[in-house]
Enzyme design. Structure first.
Site, mmCIF file in Angstrom:
data_model
loop_
_atom_site.group_PDB
_atom_site.id
_atom_site.type_symbol
_atom_site.label_atom_id
_atom_site.label_comp_id
_atom_site.label_asym_id
_atom_site.label_seq_id
_atom_site.Cartn_x
_atom_site.Cartn_y
_atom_site.Cartn_z
ATOM 1 N N CYS A 1 -90.102 -24.618 -36.352
ATOM 2 C CA CYS A 1 -89.625 -24.216 -35.032
ATOM 3 C C CYS A 1 -89.184 -25.382 -34.160
ATOM 4 C CB CYS A 1 -90.713 -23.416 -34.317
ATOM 5 S SG CYS A 1 -91.206 -21.900 -35.177
ATOM 6 N N HIS B 1 -94.395 -36.951 -35.961
ATOM 7 C CA HIS B 1 -94.605 -36.319 -37.267
ATOM 8 C C HIS B 1 -96.013 -36.627 -37.762
ATOM 9 C CE1 HIS B 1 -93.732 -34.561 -41.101
ATOM 10 N NE2 HIS B 1 -92.425 -34.554 -40.921
ATOM 11 N N HIS C 1 -88.599 -28.696 -14.623
ATOM 12 C CA HIS C 1 -88.634 -27.441 -15.390
ATOM 13 C C HIS C 1 -89.171 -27.729 -16.787
ATOM 14 C CE1 HIS C 1 -86.173 -25.756 -12.167
ATOM 15 N NE2 HIS C 1 -85.370 -26.800 -12.305
ATOM 16 N N HIS D 1 -91.884 -24.201 -26.293
ATOM 17 C CA HIS D 1 -91.569 -23.286 -27.392
ATOM 18 C C HIS D 1 -92.411 -22.018 -27.316
ATOM 19 C CE1 HIS D 1 -91.048 -21.486 -31.255
ATOM 20 N NE2 HIS D 1 -92.224 -21.879 -31.701
ATOM 21 N N HIS E 1 -91.661 -12.488 -24.178
ATOM 22 C CA HIS E 1 -91.718 -11.054 -23.904
ATOM 23 C C HIS E 1 -90.397 -10.367 -24.240
ATOM 24 C CE1 HIS E 1 -91.457 -7.414 -21.345
ATOM 25 N NE2 HIS E 1 -92.766 -7.331 -21.563
ATOM 26 N N ASN F 1 -90.579 -14.661 -30.605
ATOM 27 C CA ASN F 1 -90.496 -16.034 -31.103
ATOM 28 C C ASN F 1 -89.225 -16.156 -31.940
ATOM 29 O OD1 ASN F 1 -90.720 -18.482 -32.416
ATOM 30 N ND2 ASN F 1 -92.842 -18.200 -33.055
#
Length: 530
Positions: free
Chosen positions: A261, A340, A425, A429, A458, A462
């Site tokens: 993702c 990582h 802002h 994720h 919502h 995802n």
């Protein structure tokens, strides 16, 4: 990585492929407690690894030439601008004419320094515009339809169906998320052809909107980066785009797979690096995930959670290093920081595609996922902090850090910098409600800072690597982004990775045409029950 071992020693070991009854019960209990994911992010009020602080300052000092040379040039220009013609002549005859050799040497030094600065400074990368794919209404999936289709497949036992129901109802997803056409069929039709159709529909849909809103011709694109974690056909997804839009033959195209993702930020970082090498061109980044062939039809609890969370989505982003694009670009890329944790075995396997005991393929989520995500996030923000935080916050952080190192008094708690002073802002994720809850608590954010993430989860679910762009589109649709605002996009991915991108608004940003929120933004934010 050895320095990180102490952080991971207290983590529970990864669960085996054969889930025990106790593990299954514990996962269900977590679902009953709110479907907030697996485990919790560890508190950041712990010791901070100093080497990542040093790494952040290494990035900062790499621009030392710029920091030193620019003020000197500015001061010189200001001083000369305040002098009239007679004063300049007087300066020449009284000083410069008598020190010609010194002046030539200084001038040569300035010219060489200026040339070195111009040649070595990174090129600015502008985000001209982006587009998020909005699926058609007939692909919406309500809770009741989801459960009925799952039951009709005949692949899930009653315990698994009840588990999915509890996860779904407490996941933070609404009743208007989307699944691909193949998942609406009874029985489901997860063929290669259907997976290609899904990929083409979402990628081409986003790109059509992007080219329409920017008026850029496909032939003008010099760099193409596509990321999709679980679907990597031959020819590649990037080749599908080249073929569809007849992109030029010398295009630099890349296809990123298996990166989870957070691959959207990785794709942007790769495009940024390419734009440092190739002058006066455009780069397009396409971030998506494919659901059709990656639906799990088994009964292993750890593999059922993705079924309940992942939904259809795609984003296409137009970047450029052309100075002429600055006047209409929305944002400028300020920083990209990648972390990582793949060298650690537990982190490497915490999101793992595999087959269950019946040979059915799915993505297994470890019970250690949230703890590993927390450690990756701590590393990432420790590296990012020196690049973005004001000096006052950095001083407080270092004073506390040194005091803890020198003192044996364990009651001295580390100072957690206030990232609200660095960013206006936040686009976290939308991996799940638990992820958003834990980051809101650990980063000491206000509800409005995570509103875009909650509402994206919502409304669209995802959507993997594209979720951070739906969140940015939400903030734009609300009219909240003003000139000079800084936006922090942060995403997690298998491997395990945590990546950040920092953007600065170049103007008061208005939503682009075909913004995915344009017909429903007036209904948001909505209340999401705990």
């Amino acid at each position: 990585m050895n320095n990180n071992n102490n952080n991971n020693n207290n983590l529970p070991s990864i669960s085996s492929n054969n889930s025990s009854t106790m593990n299954s019960v514990s996962v269900i209990q977590r679902a009953e407690n709110g479907g907030k994911g697996i485990g919790k992010v560890p508190s950041f009020v712990q010791s901070v690894n100093l080497k990542y602080v040093k790494l952040g300052y290494h990035y900062l000092m790499s621009h030392l030439l710029t920091l030193c040379l620019v003020p000197i040039i500015v001061i010189t220009i200001v001083q000369l601008s305040q002098m009239n013609y007679e004063e300049i002549l007087h300066l020449y005859y009284s000083h410069l004419q008598l020190n010609l050799v010194s002046i030539i040497a200084i001038s040569s030094l300035l010219v060489c320094g200026s040339t070195a600065y111009i040649m070595t400074r990174p090129r600015s990368v502008y985000l001209v515009d982006y587009a998020c794919y909005r699926p058609p209404d007939h692909l919406k999936v309500k809770y009741q339809d989801f459960m009925e289709h799952s039951r009709l497949t005949g692949d899930f036992d009653e315990v698994s169906l009840e588990f999915q129901r509890k996860i779904l109802e407490r996941s933070g997803l609404g009743e208007e998320t989307y699944l691909p056409e193949a998942c609406h069929c009874i029985p489901p039709n997860p063929t290669m052809a259907k997976a290609r159709e899904e990929a083409e529909e979402v990628m081409f849909g986003a790109l059509d909107n992007l080219f329409k809103s920017t008026k850029i011709q496909p032939k003008d694109i010099g760099i193409l980066v596509v990321n999709c974690s679980l679907f990597n056909p031959t020819p590649s997804l990037s080749a599908m785009i080249v073929n569809k839009y007849k992109l030029r033959g010398n295009i630099r195209s890349f296809n990123l797979g298996g990166m989870g993702c957070s691959a959207g930020v990785i794709a942007v970082d790769l495009a940024k690096d390419m734009l440092q090498v190739h002058r006066n061109t455009y780069a397009v980044v396409v971030s998506t995930e494919n659901i059709t062939q990656n639906w799990y039809f088994g009964n292993k609890r750890a593999m059922l959670i993705p079924n309940c969370l992942f939904r259809v989505g795609c984003a296409a982003v137009l970047l450029s290093n052309k100075t002429s694009e600055k006047s209409r670009a929305k944002y400028k890329l300020v920083h990209s920081v990648r972390t990582h944790k793949g060298a650690d075995d537990v982190a490497f396997r915490c999101v793992f595609q595999e087959q269950d005991d019946q040979g059915k393929t799915g993505v297994s989520l470890s019970k250690d996922l949230m703890a590993i995500a927390g450690n990756a996030l701590k590393t990432n923000i420790t590296t990012l902090g020196p690049l973005v935080l004001p000096i006052s916050e950095q001083l407080l952080f270092f004073i506390t850090l040194v005091a803890r190192k020198l003192s044996k008094n364990s009651k001295i708690k580390p100072y957690i910098p206030d990232f609200k002073l660095a960013f206006d802002h936040f686009c976290i994720h939308a991996g799940g409600r638990g992820v958003i809850d834990e980051l809101e608590k650990n980063l000491q954010l206000e509800p409005i800072h995570v509103e875009a993430s909650r509402m994206t989860l919502h409304r669209f679910g995802n959507t993997s690597s594209s979720s951070i762009w739906y969140e940015l589109a939400y903030t734009e649709a609300k009219g909240r982004i003003r000139k000079g605002n800084r936006i922090w996009q942060i995403a997690f991915g298998s491997g395990f990775k945590c990546n950040s991108a920092v953007w600065q608004a170049l103007r008061n940003v208005k939503p682009s045409p075909n913004n995915p929120w344009e017909d429903c933004i007036h209904r948001y934010p909505v209340h999401i029950s705990k």
